[in-house]
Write a protein that holds these residues in place. Structure first.
Motif, PDB file in Angstrom:
ATOM      1  N   ALA A  64       0.830  -1.210   0.000  1.00 42.70           N
ATOM      2  CA  ALA A  64       0.000   0.000   0.000  1.00 42.70           C
ATOM      3  C   ALA A  64       0.860   1.254   0.000  1.00 42.70           C
ATOM      4  N   ASN A  65       1.941   1.253   0.803  1.00 40.55           N
ATOM      5  CA  ASN A  65       2.815   2.428   0.865  1.00 40.55           C
ATOM      6  C   ASN A  65       3.526   2.665  -0.457  1.00 40.55           C
ATOM      7  N   VAL A  66       4.046   1.564  -1.055  1.00 43.92           N
ATOM      8  CA  VAL A  66       4.716   1.722  -2.355  1.00 43.92           C
ATOM      9  C   VAL A  66       3.745   2.255  -3.394  1.00 43.92           C
ATOM     10  N   SER A  67       2.540   1.681  -3.382  1.00 41.63           N
ATOM     11  CA  SER A  67       1.534   2.150  -4.336  1.00 41.63           C
ATOM     12  C   SER A  67       1.228   3.623  -4.117  1.00 41.63           C
ATOM     13  N   HIS A  68       1.116   3.999  -2.839  1.00 40.74           N
ATOM     14  CA  HIS A  68       0.804   5.404  -2.527  1.00 40.74           C
ATOM     15  C   HIS A  68       1.953   6.322  -2.925  1.00 40.74           C
ATOM     16  N   GLU A  69       3.192   5.865  -2.602  1.00 37.80           N
ATOM     17  CA  GLU A  69       4.348   6.706  -2.905  1.00 37.80           C
ATOM     18  C   GLU A  69       4.541   6.874  -4.407  1.00 37.80           C
ATOM     19  N   LEU A  70       4.214   5.844  -5.178  1.00 36.56           N
ATOM     20  CA  LEU A  70       4.357   5.948  -6.628  1.00 36.56           C
ATOM     21  C   LEU A  70       3.175   6.672  -7.261  1.00 36.56           C
ATOM     22  N   ARG A  71       2.001   6.504  -6.663  1.00 36.46           N
ATOM     23  CA  ARG A  71       0.820   7.123  -7.262  1.00 36.46           C
ATOM     24  C   ARG A  71       0.887   8.654  -7.188  1.00 36.46           C
ATOM     25  N   THR A  72       1.415   9.166  -6.074  1.00 39.21           N
ATOM     26  CA  THR A  72       1.445  10.640  -5.918  1.00 39.21           C
ATOM     27  C   THR A  72       2.306  11.305  -6.988  1.00 39.21           C
ATOM     28  N   ARG A 103       9.422   0.753   7.522  1.00 34.70           N
ATOM     29  CA  ARG A 103       9.524   1.254   6.156  1.00 34.70           C
ATOM     30  C   ARG A 103       8.320   2.123   5.820  1.00 34.70           C
ATOM     31  N   PHE A 104       8.598   3.229   5.191  1.00 38.02           N
ATOM     32  CA  PHE A 104       7.605   4.226   4.755  1.00 38.02           C
ATOM     33  C   PHE A 104       6.902   4.928   5.928  1.00 38.02           C
ATOM     34  N   TYR A 105       7.417   4.710   7.150  1.00 36.88           N
ATOM     35  CA  TYR A 105       6.756   5.372   8.283  1.00 36.88           C
ATOM     36  C   TYR A 105       7.273   6.802   8.398  1.00 36.88           C
ATOM     37  N   ARG A 134      12.355  11.855  -7.834  1.00 27.61           N
ATOM     38  CA  ARG A 134      11.837  11.310  -6.563  1.00 27.61           C
ATOM     39  C   ARG A 134      11.472   9.830  -6.727  1.00 27.61           C
ATOM     40  N   MET A 135      10.821   9.485  -7.856  1.00 24.86           N
ATOM     41  CA  MET A 135      10.487   8.088  -8.098  1.00 24.86           C
ATOM     42  C   MET A 135      11.748   7.256  -8.281  1.00 24.86           C
ATOM     43  N   ILE A 136      12.774   7.854  -8.947  1.00 26.55           N
ATOM     44  CA  ILE A 136      14.019   7.116  -9.138  1.00 26.55           C
ATOM     45  C   ILE A 136      14.674   6.833  -7.794  1.00 26.55           C
ATOM     46  N   ARG A 137      14.647   7.860  -6.878  1.00 28.32           N
ATOM     47  CA  ARG A 137      15.209   7.641  -5.537  1.00 28.32           C
ATOM     48  C   ARG A 137      14.429   6.566  -4.789  1.00 28.32           C
ATOM     49  N   LEU A 138      13.107   6.597  -4.932  1.00 30.50           N
ATOM     50  CA  LEU A 138      12.279   5.610  -4.257  1.00 30.50           C
ATOM     51  C   LEU A 138      12.584   4.200  -4.751  1.00 30.50           C
ATOM     52  N   VAL A 139      12.655   4.049  -6.060  1.00 29.82           N
ATOM     53  CA  VAL A 139      12.948   2.736  -6.632  1.00 29.82           C
ATOM     54  C   VAL A 139      14.348   2.283  -6.247  1.00 29.82           C
ATOM     55  N   SER A 140      15.299   3.226  -6.252  1.00 31.11           N
ATOM     56  CA  SER A 140      16.672   2.876  -5.863  1.00 31.11           C
ATOM     57  C   SER A 140      16.718   2.402  -4.416  1.00 31.11           C
ATOM     58  N   ASP A 141      15.994   3.133  -3.529  1.00 23.99           N
ATOM     59  CA  ASP A 141      15.974   2.715  -2.118  1.00 23.99           C
ATOM     60  C   ASP A 141      15.328   1.349  -1.958  1.00 23.99           C
ATOM     61  N   LEU A 142      14.265   1.107  -2.717  1.00 23.63           N
ATOM     62  CA  LEU A 142      13.600  -0.191  -2.630  1.00 23.63           C
ATOM     63  C   LEU A 142      14.514  -1.311  -3.109  1.00 23.63           C
ATOM     64  N   LEU A 143      15.223  -1.072  -4.198  1.00 20.52           N
ATOM     65  CA  LEU A 143      16.162  -2.071  -4.695  1.00 20.52           C
ATOM     66  C   LEU A 143      17.284  -2.322  -3.693  1.00 20.52           C
TER      67      LEU A 143
END
Length: 620
Positions: free
Chosen positions: A393-401, A561-563, A437-446
């Motif tokens: 849910a958090n990933v979806s929310h972070e990417l959707r915004t 995570r994502f908190y 921002r999405m690239i940073r998010l994906v990089s952190d997730l990876l």
């Protein structure tokens, strides 16, 4: 009462019963024989006595017939000479011990008598019924009676005939005392013989019963020993009879029972070991729902000291519907939630989630005889599942915004904003920022994914702590000057070189210092320190700021995570909500720990420890 009990127990023994049976058999047999024998002897003696009287009466009748015939012919009384002759014959020749013999004429008058005392009866008439019958030529006239003295006597009346005419009668009354004295002596002899036979039977019965009961007593003692758990003793085999074969069968049964119990004990030990070492809790209840078996894990999961005298419905909180389903023989799976307090001072309770599998136990001939409940702690699984759902849910929310923002600005550019240079450049800048921002998010997730799957191996190298911390402060010098924040770096002199992965620890420090700069107001201060732990085995690096701090209710989840404490503000500042999570994973891979202390509107201190290692991984 004890004596009565002992006597009762004694008379219930097989030996006494056998002796009593033998004695009773002999007694009954002797009684039957005695009754038959005595009755036969009595009949024989009485018959002999009666026949003797009859024979003497017949002889006397034949002798007296000629003497009595003249009296009949002349129709006058017999002469005195005839009377004297008959008296002499009766007294001398026909005297019977204790008997009175009378000779009567045809009129029933006494002609002669054997007793001297009864000589006065001569000439008198004998009016007895037997005499009358004899004078009527009836030969069978005998009677047994008891006189006034209590003496049993026998009376016989025989007709006297001459030329086929009744000329008189012979009347004999004899005492039967000798006959019955003889019977009494026979009875005494028989009674004495019976007593002697019973005594001999009792002795022989004891001996014979002992030969039977002694092996049985041995078997009984052996059975008692077997019941107490002694299987090494054997019952004596005294022969090849039924008891001997019983002893052999008992010994064979003892061996088989010992083997069966040993196998059963081994199975029970295996079962007990399995139950004790199971990671799941196990409860077993009987047909009355009383808990009879449980393992240590069940007590731990249910947080109780014992389940003795506890009902299964009370232990598991079963409803009436669940009990009805159990009685129908259906297996049930349900979730049992229990709250437990990790620390009594805290108000928040941690919920333990148990998965319960309740199954009935069936027996072929009795139906359902109990139930077994298996308890599984699925708290971590539920937490993991909850974290997974929350993560998605958090990933979806972070990417959707950012995607929504990019879509909106791209549509605006497509609708005509592209013609206005200044507006289009601003829109393109927003799209670029959201993309980064999405690239940073994906990089952190990876990065987190590689850390979770151990695909980011540590490349340790000797690192100077002072230089590393100074470089971190230099990297953020521009942001520090912009907000007029002072930064201090302090390193313990005893700390020189430390083996660590420089790139990953730099990422940890960058995350911590970046957060400190973001949440510290203008004019604040940041302190970066490094010192050894109390046990000198770790180096502790701290980043302390004078920022806005974190509320106490959020401290326990700050590394999730994502908190975010303030989601809107964190997102506006460009954070992904994964920085502290990545920092914790990196420190954990180094073998260290990270902790955070904060006070609202005072500041925050983040400290992580790294082990002091020599080259090759050995501790200093």
């Amino acid at each position: 009462m004890n004596v009565k009990a002992k006597l009762k127990s004694f008379f219930q023994t097989v030996q006494v019963k056998l002796v009593i049976i033998y004695v009773l058999l002999i007694l009954v047999a002797m009684q039957l024989i005695g009754v038959y024998f005595i009755s036969t002897v009595k009949a024989s003696l009485v018959n002999n006595f009666t026949n003797n009287l009859k024979e003497q009466a017949d002889i006397l009748a034949k002798f007296a017939a000629p003497s009595l015939s003249p009296a009949i012919d002349s129709d006058t009384d017999v002469t005195e000479n005839t009377t004297e002759d008959l008296n002499l014959v009766v007294r001398n020749l026909f005297s019977i011990s204790g008997a009175e013999v009378q000779v009567l004429d045809g009129n029933g008058k006494i002609v002669a008598t054997s007793l001297q005392l009864h000589q006065s009866y001569i000439g008198q008439k004998n009016k007895s019924l037997a005499v009358s019958r004899a004078l009527q030529n009836i030969s069978d006239n005998e009677e047994e009676f008891i006189d006034e003295d209590g003496t049993r006597k026998k009376m016989i009346a025989v007709p006297v005939t001459h030329n086929e005419k009744v000329v008189g009668a012979v009347h004999i009354v004899a005492s039967m005392t000798e006959v019955y004295d003889t019977m009494n002596r026979v009875n005494q002899i028989f009674f004495s013989g019976t007593i002697i036979a019973l005594c001999l039977t009792g002795v022989l019965g004891v001996v014979l019963a002992h030969t039977i009961t002694h092996p049985i007593q041995g078997l009984t003692r052996q059975a008692e020993l077997v019941a107490e758990g002694h299987f090494d003793m054997k019952a004596p085999v005294l022969g090849n009879d039924e008891i001997g074969r019983l002893s052999m069968a008992f010994n064979d049964m003892t061996i088989r029972l010992k083997e069966a119990l040993s196998a059963n004990e081994e199975e029970n030990e295996k079962l007990s070991s399995v139950l004790s070492n199971m990671s799941d809790g196990v409860l077993a209840a009987d047909e009355n729902n009383n808990v009879i078996v449980w393992n240590k894990r069940a007590l731990e999961l249910m947080e109780v000291g014992t389940l003795q005298d506890v009902q299964l419905p009370a232990a598991l909180g079963l409803t009436e519907e669940q009990l009805a389903e159990l009685k129908r023989g259906r297996t049930q799976i349900f979730i049992l939630s229990k709250e437990r307090y990790e620390q009594p001072s805290k108000d928040d309770a941690e919920e333990t989630i148990l998965k319960v599998t309740l199954s009935p136990v069936h027996r072929r001939d009795r139906g359902m005889t109990g139930a077994i409940a298996v308890l599984q702690d699925v708290t971590d699984q539920e937490k993991l599942e909850h974290s997974r759902r929350q993560f998605v849910a958090n990933v979806s929310h972070e990417l959707r915004t950012p995607l929504t923002t990019i879509k909106s600005y791209a549509e605006a550019l497509n609708d005509g904003a592209l013609e206005e240079r200044e507006l289009s450049e601003r829109f393109v800048g927003v799209i670029r920022n959201e993309t980064e921002r999405m690239i940073r998010l994906v990089s952190d997730l990876l990065h987190l994914s590689r850390l979770d799957s151990n695909q980011a191996p540590l490349r340790r190298q000797q690192t100077n702590i002072q230089d590393m911390l100074d470089e971190v402060a230099d990297r953020f010098s521009f942001q520090l000057r912009q907000k007029s924040i002072t930064a201090k770096v302090k390193v313990d002199r005893s700390i020189k070189q430390v083996w660590l992965d420089r790139d990953q620890i730099d990422q940890v420090l960058d995350n911590l210092v970046s957060n400190a700069v973001k949440y510290t107001s203008d004019g604040g201060s940041i302190s970066i320190t490094a010192m050894k732990s109390k046990d000198k085995a770790y180096v502790e690096i701290s980043v302390q700021d004078t920022g806005i701090g974190i509320p106490a209710k959020d401290l326990s989840r700050i590394f999730d995570r994502f908190y975010r404490v303030d989601k809107a503000r964190s997102r506006n500042m460009g954070g992904t909500g994964l920085g502290l999570s990545i920092a914790r994973e990196i420190v954990k891979h180094h073998g260290g720990k990270i902790m955070l202390e904060s006070e609202l509107n005072v500041g925050t201190t983040v400290t992580f420890s790294l082990p002091l290692l020599q080259e090759g991984g050995d501790a200093k």
